[in-house]
Enzyme design. Structure first.
Site, PDB file in Angstrom:
ATOM      1  N   GLY A 165       0.704  -1.411  -0.061  1.00 52.16           N
ATOM      2  CA  GLY A 165       0.075   0.061  -0.014  1.00 52.16           C
ATOM      3  C   GLY A 165       0.884   1.526   0.174  1.00 52.16           C
ATOM      4  N   LYS A 201      -7.655   1.307 -12.646  1.00 52.16           N
ATOM      5  CA  LYS A 201      -9.073   1.661 -12.187  1.00 52.16           C
ATOM      6  C   LYS A 201      -9.220   1.184 -10.810  1.00 52.16           C
ATOM      7  CE  LYS A 201     -13.781   1.678 -13.348  1.00 52.16           C
ATOM      8  NZ  LYS A 201     -13.966   3.198 -13.093  1.00 52.16           N
ATOM      9  N   HIS A 208      -9.576  -9.934  -1.869  1.00 52.44           N
ATOM     10  CA  HIS A 208      -8.187 -10.371  -2.154  1.00 52.44           C
ATOM     11  C   HIS A 208      -8.329 -12.088  -2.035  1.00 52.44           C
ATOM     12  CE1 HIS A 208      -3.884 -10.179  -1.228  1.00 52.44           C
ATOM     13  NE2 HIS A 208      -3.964 -11.418  -1.006  1.00 52.44           N
ATOM     14  N   ARG A 292       7.508 -16.383  -2.188  1.00 52.63           N
ATOM     15  CA  ARG A 292       8.152 -16.861  -0.935  1.00 52.63           C
ATOM     16  C   ARG A 292       6.883 -17.655  -0.501  1.00 52.63           C
ATOM     17  NH1 ARG A 292       5.999 -11.716   0.192  1.00 52.63           N
ATOM     18  NH2 ARG A 292       4.060 -11.895   1.501  1.00 52.63           N
ATOM     19  N   VAL A 295       2.832 -16.435   5.340  1.00 51.07           N
ATOM     20  CA  VAL A 295       2.428 -16.562   6.629  1.00 51.07           C
ATOM     21  C   VAL A 295       1.238 -17.547   6.745  1.00 51.07           C
ATOM     22  CG1 VAL A 295       1.555 -15.514   8.818  1.00 51.07           C
ATOM     23  CG2 VAL A 295       3.195 -14.406   7.421  1.00 51.07           C
TER      24      VAL A 295
HETATM   25  C1  MV4 Z   1      -6.064  -2.389  -5.660  1.00 50.58           C
HETATM   26  C2  MV4 Z   1      -7.410  -1.928  -4.933  1.00 50.58           C
HETATM   27  C3  MV4 Z   1      -8.467  -1.466  -5.842  1.00 50.58           C
HETATM   28  N1  MV4 Z   1      -8.545  -1.387  -7.092  1.00 50.58           N
HETATM   29  N2  MV4 Z   1      -6.131  -1.934  -7.012  1.00 50.58           N
HETATM   30  C4  MV4 Z   1      -3.561  -2.839  -1.648  1.00 50.58           C
HETATM   31  C5  MV4 Z   1      -2.331  -3.109  -1.282  1.00 50.58           C
HETATM   32  C6  MV4 Z   1      -1.719  -3.407  -2.906  1.00 50.58           C
HETATM   33  N3  MV4 Z   1      -0.789  -4.615  -2.929  1.00 50.58           N
HETATM   34  C7  MV4 Z   1      -3.135  -3.550  -3.838  1.00 50.58           C
HETATM   35  N4  MV4 Z   1      -3.867  -3.023  -3.127  1.00 50.58           N
HETATM   36  C8  MV4 Z   1      -5.134  -2.561  -3.873  1.00 50.58           C
HETATM   37  N5  MV4 Z   1      -5.265  -2.643  -5.025  1.00 50.58           N
HETATM   38  C9  MV4 Z   1      -7.240  -1.714  -7.634  1.00 50.58           C
HETATM   39  N6  MV4 Z   1      -6.990  -1.345  -8.911  1.00 50.58           N
HETATM   40  C10 MV4 Z   1      -7.581  -2.344  -3.643  1.00 50.58           C
HETATM   41  C11 MV4 Z   1      -6.401  -2.487  -2.984  1.00 50.58           C
HETATM   42  C12 MV4 Z   1      -6.423  -2.714  -1.606  1.00 50.58           C
HETATM   43  C13 MV4 Z   1      -6.462  -4.030  -1.041  1.00 50.58           C
HETATM   44  C14 MV4 Z   1      -6.196  -5.045  -1.586  1.00 50.58           C
HETATM   45  C15 MV4 Z   1      -5.972  -6.229  -1.061  1.00 50.58           C
HETATM   46  C16 MV4 Z   1      -6.267  -6.435   0.307  1.00 50.58           C
HETATM   47  C17 MV4 Z   1      -6.471  -5.296   0.988  1.00 50.58           C
HETATM   48  C18 MV4 Z   1      -6.653  -4.272   0.496  1.00 50.58           C
HETATM   49  C19 MV4 Z   1      -7.085  -2.865   1.067  1.00 50.58           C
HETATM   50  C20 MV4 Z   1      -7.028  -1.826   0.478  1.00 50.58           C
HETATM   51  C21 MV4 Z   1      -6.899  -1.660  -0.755  1.00 50.58           C
END
Ligand code: MV4
Length: 450
Positions: A165, A201, A208, A292, A295
Site C-alpha cells: 500500500g 481503475k 483479495h 516466497r 504466513v
Molecule cells: C487495488 C485495489 C482496488 N483497485 N487495485 C492494496 C495493496 C496493494 N498490493 C494492492 N491493493 C489494492 N489494489 C485496484 N485497481 C484495492 C487494494 C486494496 C487492498 C487489496 C488487497 C487487500 C486489502 C486491500 C485494502 C485496501 C486496498
C-alpha cells in the site's frame, strides 16, 4: 536430500521450518540475534549460531554473517522463511555464489516479480487479466490523466516498487490528479528509492484472493486452490480462509489455470502465490506474485493435506513434487487462520511486547497452533508482532467458525495484549459469518469490531 539446512529467520516460521527439517531427517541450524538466544527455534534446532546484535539490519538481514554461519556449519541450503531476506534477489545470488542452495525461486524470478509494473506488463503480454489502466509507468500527471479518462474515475496510482500500500493514492476526480500523482511519486521515492508509478481503475470493495502454486525442476507445476485474505488492516492480514466463500469450483479452475500461466511464463520453481483482486461481478485481475512461502500457508495445507515447507525443501533438493498425482486439488473442508499479534486492538493495534506470564493453548479436533511462545518467554519489541497463528479446520465453513470461536476461548495469553479479543468479535460478526468480507471490511465494521 540435504544433510543440513540453515534457517535464516526467527519466530514461528523458524520453528515451522525446524519441524519440517526434523521430519525429513535433515539436520537444522538456526541463526539468532543477541536478544533471540532463548527462543523456541534455537531450543528445537540441532544447532544454532549467533549472527549479530538485536537490530535486524545487523542480524537477520546481515548477509555476510548468515553466509558465514552456513559455510562454517557446512549447511548445504538456506531456508529464508518469509520477510527478511526471503524476496531478496541479491541474497539468492550470493547463496549460489557460495555453493549454497537458496530454498526459493531463481534470483531472476524474484527480481521480475519484485517490480510490480514489470510483473503487470508481463501478465498483460501473456493474456492474464489485469485491472484496466496504464500500459506502463507514467512520467507526468498529464500522461496519467489520459489513462484516467480512458478507464474512468476513481483510479488508483500505484508504485512499481510497491506492495503493502505504500505509494498508493486513490484519485476520485480529475482536479485531484496532479497533486496525488506527485504525492505518490514522492512517497515511492522516499520508501523504495524508486519513483516509478502506474495507474489502474480503482475497484470498489474487491476481495483479495490468492492462489498457492508449486513448481519443481522436473517441469511439474500445480496449484493448491485459493485463500481469501480480504480481512486486512492497513495492508496487514488478520484473518485468512480457504477456500474462499466467493469462489465456485468453476472460478477456482479458471483462477488456478491463470496462476499457472504466470508460473510457466517465468519458469518459476518452488512455492509461490499469485494474488488477484476479485470484483463484485466475479471478474478477477492479477495484482502481484509473492515469490516466497507465506504466513497463511497452513490453511492451504489443511484443505489439501499437504506439507508445503517439506515440499519446498524437496524441490530445492532437486526432487519432484511428492503429490503431482493428486492434482488438480479440490478443497477438503474449510480452514481459517487467525493471526495473533502482540498488539492492542483497543488502542489502534499498538505493539505490546513483554513477558508471557501465563499461557494456555487450545487443542482437540481440527486445531493447530503455530507459535514460538512458551510460558516465561519475553516478546521483544524489536521485530514483527506476530506471536501465534491459530489455524482451525472443519468439514464445513460453519464448523470451522464454531471451532475457531471455541479455540479462541481456550487460548489464554497473559502479560501482553493480543489480537484475540478482535478475532472473537469477527467470529460473531454477521457479514463475516455470511462470507461477505471484502478489502474494506475492517474500516466499514469498526463499530462492531473495535
Ligand atoms: C487495488 C485495489 C482496488 N483497485 N487495485 C492494496 C495493496 C496493494 N498490493 C494492492 N491493493 C489494492 N489494489 C485496484 N485497481 C484495492 C487494494 C486494496 C487492498 C487489496 C488487497 C487487500 C486489502 C486491500 C485494502 C485496501 C486496498
Amino acid at each position: 536430500m540435504f544433510d543440513k539446512v540453515l534457517v535464516a529467520n526467527r519466530g514461528e516460521v523458524a520453528v515451522r521450518v525446524v519441524r519440517a527439517l526434523r521430519e525429513l531427517g535433515v539436520c537444522s541450524v538456526v541463526v539468532y540475534s543477541d536478544i533471540d538466544k532463548n527462543t523456541l527455534a534455537v531450543q528445537l534446532a540441532d544447532e544454532s549460531v549467533c549472527i549479530g546484535p538485536t537490530p535486524s539490519a545487523q542480524s537477520y538481514l546481515n548477509i555476510p554473517a548468515i553466509i558465514g554461519a552456513a559455510s562454517s556449519r557446512k549447511a548445504q541450503a538456506i531456508h529464508p522463511g518469509y520477510g527478511f531476506l526471503a524476496e531478496n534477489a541479491t541474497f539468492a545470488r550470493i547463496c549460489a555464489d557460495n555453493g549454497l542452495v537458496f530454498i526459493g525461486p531463481s534470483p531472476e524470478a524474484i527480481e521480475m516479480m519484485g517490480d510490480k509494473n514489470v510483473a503487470r506488463e508481463t501478465m498483460m503480454r501473456i493474456g492474464v487479466p489485469t485491472v484496466p489502466g496504464s500500459d506502463g509507468s507514467l512520467e507526468t500527471p498529464e500522461e496519467a490523466a489520459v489513462f484516467a479518462e480512458k478507464v474512468g474515475y476513481p483510479v488508483l496510482i500505484k508504485a512499481s516498487a510497491g506492495g503493502g500500500g505504500k505509494g498508493m493514492r486513490i484519485v476520485e476526480s480529475p482536479d485531484q490528479l496532479e497533486s496525488l500523482f506527485n504525492a505518490a511519486k514522492a512517497e515511492a521515492q522516499a520508501a523504495f528509492g524508486n519513483d516509478e508509478v502506474y495507474l489502474e481503475k480503482y475497484l470498489l470493495r474487491p476481495r483479495h484472493i490468492e492462489i498457492q502454486v508449486l513448481a519443481d525442476t522436473h517441469g511439474n507445476a500445480l496449484h493448491l486452490c485459493e485463500r481469501d485474505c480480504s480481512i486486512q488492516r492497513r495492508h496487514q492480514k488478520l484473518v485468512e480462509e480457504a477456500p474462499s466463500p466467493a469462489v465456485s469450483p468453476e472460478l477456482r479452475a479458471r483462477m488456478g489455470e491463470t496462476a499457472l500461466m504466470a508460473v510457466r511464463e517465468v519458469g518459476y520453481v518452488g512455492a509461490g502465490t499469485v494474488e488477484f483482486l476479485l470484483d463484485t461481478n466475479g471478474s478477477f485481475y492479477f495484482m502481484e506474485m509473492n515469490t516466497r512461502i507465506q504466513v497463511e500457508h497452513p490453511i492451504t495445507e489443511l484443505i489439501t493435506g499437504t506439507d508445503l515447507i517439506k515440499e519446498q525443501i524437496r524441490i530445492a533438493a532437486g526432487e519432484p513434487i511428492s503429490f503431482v498425482d493428486r492434482a488438480p486439488f479440490e478443497p477438503n473442508g474449510h480452514a481459517i487462520e487467525f493471526r495473533i499479534n502482540a498488539e492492542d486492538p483497543a488502542n489502534n493495534f499498538w505493539p505490546s511486547p513483554g513477558a508471557v506470564t501465563a499461557l494456555s493453548v487450545p487443542g482437540g479436533p481440527g486445531v493447530r497452533l503455530d507459535t514460538h511462545l512458551y510460558y516465561g518467554y519475553t516478546v521483544p519489541p524489536s521485530y514483527d508482532s506476530l506471536v501465534a497463528k491459530l489455524v482451525v479446520w472443519g468439514t464445513t465453513r460453519e464448523e470451522a467458525i464454531a471451532r475457531g470461536r471455541r479455540a479462541l476461548d481456550e487460548l489464554k495469553i497473559e502479560g501482553i495484549k493480543t489480537t484475540i479479543p478482535f478475532h472473537k468479535k469477527v467470529v460473531d460478526e454477521q457479514d463475516f459469518n455470511a462470507g461477505l468480507a471484502h478489502t474494506d471490511y475492517i474500516p466499514t465494521h469498526e463499530q462492531v469490531l473495535l
